[in-house]
Design an enzyme around this catalytic site. Sequence first.
Site, mmCIF file in Angstrom:
data_model
loop_
_atom_site.group_PDB
_atom_site.id
_atom_site.type_symbol
_atom_site.label_atom_id
_atom_site.label_comp_id
_atom_site.label_asym_id
_atom_site.label_seq_id
_atom_site.Cartn_x
_atom_site.Cartn_y
_atom_site.Cartn_z
ATOM 1 N N ASP A 298 0.816 -1.214 0.000
ATOM 2 C CA ASP A 298 0.000 0.000 0.000
ATOM 3 C C ASP A 298 0.857 1.276 0.000
ATOM 4 O O ASP A 298 2.089 1.220 -0.017
ATOM 5 C CB ASP A 298 -0.932 -0.058 1.226
ATOM 6 C CG ASP A 298 -2.329 0.476 0.911
ATOM 7 O OD1 ASP A 298 -2.450 1.292 0.000
ATOM 8 O OD2 ASP A 298 -3.278 0.082 1.611
ATOM 9 N N ASP B 142 -10.086 4.075 -2.877
ATOM 10 C CA ASP B 142 -10.809 2.904 -2.376
ATOM 11 C C ASP B 142 -12.231 2.799 -2.921
ATOM 12 O O ASP B 142 -12.938 3.799 -3.058
ATOM 13 C CB ASP B 142 -10.906 2.965 -0.847
ATOM 14 C CG ASP B 142 -9.564 2.718 -0.202
ATOM 15 O OD1 ASP B 142 -8.536 2.747 -0.908
ATOM 16 O OD2 ASP B 142 -9.536 2.494 1.021
HETATM 17 C C1 GLA Z 1 -5.953 1.558 1.883
HETATM 18 C C2 GLA Z 1 -6.244 0.601 0.721
HETATM 19 C C3 GLA Z 1 -7.349 -0.348 1.096
HETATM 20 C C4 GLA Z 1 -6.962 -1.120 2.359
HETATM 21 C C5 GLA Z 1 -6.628 -0.148 3.479
HETATM 22 C C6 GLA Z 1 -6.039 -0.833 4.687
HETATM 23 O O1 GLA Z 1 -7.016 2.418 2.116
HETATM 24 O O2 GLA Z 1 -6.592 1.310 -0.439
HETATM 25 O O3 GLA Z 1 -7.617 -1.249 0.028
HETATM 26 O O4 GLA Z 1 -5.863 -1.940 2.073
HETATM 27 O O5 GLA Z 1 -5.672 0.822 3.067
HETATM 28 O O6 GLA Z 1 -5.704 0.050 5.718
#
Ligand code: GLA
Length: 380
Positions: free
Chosen positions: A127, A184
Amino acid sequence: MVLVNKPPMGWNSWNTFGANIDEKMIFETADTMVREGLLECGYEYLVIDDCWQSKTRDENGRLVPDPEKFPHGMKYVADYVHSKGLKFGMYSCVGALTCAEFPGSYNHEFTDAQSFAEWGVDFLKYDFCFRDERIPAEILYRRMGLALANCGRDILLSTSSFGKESTEKWIRTTGASMWRFCGDIFDTWGSIRRITERAIDRAYDNYKGSFLDMDMLVVGMNGKGNVAKDEPALGFEEYKFHFSLWALMGSPLMIGCDIRNMSEDTKRILTNKEVIAISQDTACCQPVICKHPPHEQFVACRMLENGDVALGVFNLSDQASDQWGSWLIPEEFGWTRESGTKLLMCDLWDGTEKYLQNDIIMESGIPPHSCRLFRISLVK
Ligand code: GLA
C-alpha cells in the site's frame, strides 16, 4: 519473481472485515472458498489485508502478528490455507506505517520479504500511506519488488499506489503483477460510477502480466462491512454491472464480501463461469471503449484468444435506456458487414443466443445501472 498471464483472482479481508480479522474467520473463509466452488472457478488467493500486525516490531526488527488475532503465527495460517489448495496473501505498506497505522515496511523491505517468505506467503498487497516524501514512489515500489524477487519464494506483488505519481509510467519496472490506479471502492453506486469513468479512460494502461486493478469487488456486500457508506448499497443489477465491467476490462477479481454467508444472487454473479472466462482469457487484448462518456450508455468490447469478441453494453444512467438496435454493435472491433460472417451473440447473463447479420434486431432497454454482456462468435 511471479509472472502471471491472466488477472489474479481471490478473496481479500478488507471490504468486509477491516480490522476485525482473526484466524478462525480466515480458516472458515478458506473452507468456504473450496466448499462453494470458488477455488474451482479460479479464486485462488486468500489475502489478509491490513491490521494483522502487532503495533511494534520485535527485538530483531521483524514484524509480529497480533497475538490475539493470530495466536499461532502466520506460518500456521499459511499452512492451513495451502492445505486447502489455496494460495496465501498478506499486506504491508511503503510507509513507516500502514494505512491503518500498523508498522509498515519502509527501510525494512528486505527483512519483511524474508519474513513473508518464511511464513509461506504467495502474494503481497503493498500500500501507499505514510511514505517518505523525499523518495519517489517508484523507488519505494522497486525496493519491495527487488526484495521479493530475492527472498527465495515466489511472491506476487500487488501494488496500491492509487495511480499517484503517474504510476502507469513506471509500474512495470517494479515487477508488480497488478496495480491499483484509483482510490478505495465503496459499496455505493457513486463509487462504481467514479471508478468506471476513470477506468474506461485508462483501458490502454492494462497490460498482460501487469494488470490494472480497479479494486476489490463489493459484489454481495449488501450494505454490510467495512466499505458501507451512509448511502444505499448496490442492488443485484448494479453488482452485475460491476462484475461484468471488472471482468471485461481485465481487472483482477478479488472478492470482498463475507462468503460464509453468500446469498444465491451473490453466488450466481461470482461464479458465472462464462463471465470469468472473459476475465481470464489469456490473450489479454486490451478492451476497446466504443461509446465514451458523456454518453450515459457505453459499449466496451475485447477480442478473445479463439477469435470471439466479448461485448458489454453498460448503462450508467439513472433511467432505463431506450430500446437499442443492433446497429449499436460496433464495427470498431474489426467486423464488417461484408465479411460474409454472421454474428452469433450469446448473452452471458440470461443464456439466450441470437444471430445477427445485416438485419436490425431491436433489444429491450437496459435497466438503470445495469448491463448486457455477450460473447460473440463469427460464423459462416
Ligand atoms: C488503503 C487501501 C485499502 C486497504 C486499506 C487498509 O485504504 O486502499 O484497500 O488496504 O488501506 O488500511
